[in-house]
Design a protein around this motif. Sequence first.
Motif, short mmCIF file in Angstrom:
data_model
loop_
_atom_site.label_atom_id
_atom_site.label_comp_id
_atom_site.label_asym_id
_atom_site.label_seq_id
_atom_site.Cartn_x
_atom_site.Cartn_y
_atom_site.Cartn_z
N ALA A 10 0.83 -1.19 0.00
CA ALA A 10 0.00 0.00 0.00
C ALA A 10 0.87 1.24 0.00
O ALA A 10 0.60 2.22 -0.70
CB ALA A 10 -0.90 0.00 1.23
N LEU A 11 1.94 1.22 0.77
CA LEU A 11 2.77 2.41 0.88
C LEU A 11 3.54 2.69 -0.40
O LEU A 11 3.62 3.83 -0.85
CB LEU A 11 3.75 2.24 2.04
N THR A 12 4.12 1.64 -0.98
CA THR A 12 4.88 1.89 -2.19
C THR A 12 3.95 2.31 -3.32
O THR A 12 4.29 3.14 -4.12
CB THR A 12 5.68 0.65 -2.62
N LYS B 41 -0.15 4.12 6.60
CA LYS B 41 -0.72 5.46 6.51
C LYS B 41 -1.96 5.50 5.63
O LYS B 41 -2.90 6.20 5.91
CB LYS B 41 0.33 6.43 5.97
N ARG B 42 -1.92 4.74 4.53
CA ARG B 42 -3.06 4.73 3.63
C ARG B 42 -3.77 3.39 3.65
O ARG B 42 -4.62 3.12 2.82
CB ARG B 42 -2.60 5.09 2.22
N GLY B 43 -3.39 2.54 4.59
CA GLY B 43 -4.03 1.23 4.67
C GLY B 43 -5.40 1.37 5.29
O GLY B 43 -5.66 2.25 6.08
N LEU B 44 -6.29 0.48 4.91
CA LEU B 44 -7.65 0.53 5.45
C LEU B 44 -7.77 -0.29 6.72
O LEU B 44 -8.56 0.00 7.59
CB LEU B 44 -8.63 -0.02 4.42
N GLU B 73 6.43 3.02 8.29
CA GLU B 73 5.38 2.26 7.61
C GLU B 73 3.99 2.46 8.20
O GLU B 73 3.01 2.25 7.51
CB GLU B 73 5.69 0.76 7.65
N GLY B 74 3.91 2.76 9.48
CA GLY B 74 2.61 2.59 10.10
C GLY B 74 2.10 3.77 10.90
O GLY B 74 2.82 4.69 11.23
N VAL B 75 0.78 3.75 11.16
CA VAL B 75 0.18 4.76 12.02
C VAL B 75 -0.58 4.13 13.19
O VAL B 75 -1.06 4.83 14.07
CB VAL B 75 -0.79 5.67 11.25
N SER B 76 -0.69 2.80 13.20
CA SER B 76 -1.42 2.15 14.29
C SER B 76 -0.93 0.72 14.42
O SER B 76 -0.62 0.07 13.42
CB SER B 76 -2.93 2.17 13.99
#
Lengths: 303, 120
Positions: A10-12, B41-44, B73-76
């Motif tokens: 997702a990040l890339t 960050k943009r993962g659901l 990589e992450g926010v949670s």
Amino acid sequence: MGHQETVYDALTAAHGDEARWAFGTGFDDPLAGVDATVPDAVDPADLGAYCLMLGDDALVLGQRLTEWITRAPELEEEVALANIALDLLGQARLLLSRAGSAGVLGRSRERAGPGVPDEDALAYFRDPDEFRCSALVTAPDGDFAHVVVRLLVAATWRLALAARLRTSRDPVLAAVAAKAVPELTYHRDHAARWVLRLGDGTAESHRRARTAADAVWPLTADLFTATPVERRLADAGVGIDPAELRDEVRGVLTQVLTRATLAVPAWPADAPPRGRAGEHGPELTVLLDRLQDVARAHPGATW
Amino acid sequence: MSEMTAEGGHGAVPLSGVPVQPEPTVSRRDWPLYEVFVRGKRGLNHVHVGSLHAPDAEMAVHAARDLYTRRNEGVSIWVVRSADVTASSPDEKDPMFAPSGDKVYRHPTFYDIPDDVPHI
């Protein structure tokens, strides 16, 4: 965007031309757009000397933590210590660069030769007497309890300082402090959690944590004594008089130790900051030998 | 059937009867294993990224931050004791999953999905 197989995909996918990075993206340059002019009515030599004090504290504590790589008690904790050391190294780089740009390079510039950036010249080509770190960070550590107690004290002091430095009249110091605050908040939190667990853990972990606190507390003697440089910069709105940090630092440390069921050792009387004057014990020479060995053997080498 | 565990995030594996050379000695570790889930960050949703040992759940979150989100990589982060994961058994693979293999009509491909309905 369809179903995302992993968090990394997702990040890339989300960052277009940054996709060459395998994992996280969106990194920030902490000094982007910051004016590097030395503020009015500030002696660049003072500013540089101050940056060396704060930069050397970070560099040397980072090196002390790095010494635990391959011998931390658990793999997870080894990565945690390495991450904290890297945060500190990042702070040291910015501060040593600032010292260099203010012209404070001592004997290191000539020794390092051309092609070596200022920050590297300062880190690798100064002798121990040119370092301005405090005794708190140069002292060797014994066991893991000692590591986390010292880290707790150092992070508490440095966080109290960085929080105040965010409003420094020097825009570079203010930007470095703003970047450092969340890092140091984590360092302090991580160390505090370990002190709580060791102090309120087994009889053996309590004994070790107590021994560590007894060993580290005397090292706080010179942390609250201002050098003439710090006094001048505090008057100019650029630096912080460390005496201002005393109440907050002692309050936080007392709270953590009390909750960890550890006796708070007696606070030492204020002492002159010898480390800020370049007076160090032989332990700094040993540390710097390891830190500087490769850079001095192969000046300007890249790999 | 032997006892199973999902520790390590590699699906169900038997706890005993697996040949190991040399014979394992007493483990250095007595910390429990945790499975780690990170939301980007943009993962659901939180996605399983791996596992780690920690003395308790709070320290597991810290260790997860240091091991799995150090490259931004992450926010949670979620952590859960691996022992609390109940996994399907490989022995049951056919009865569990084979019956869905030929039922293409269960995909929503036989009617139009409006453009502004995401994440199906």
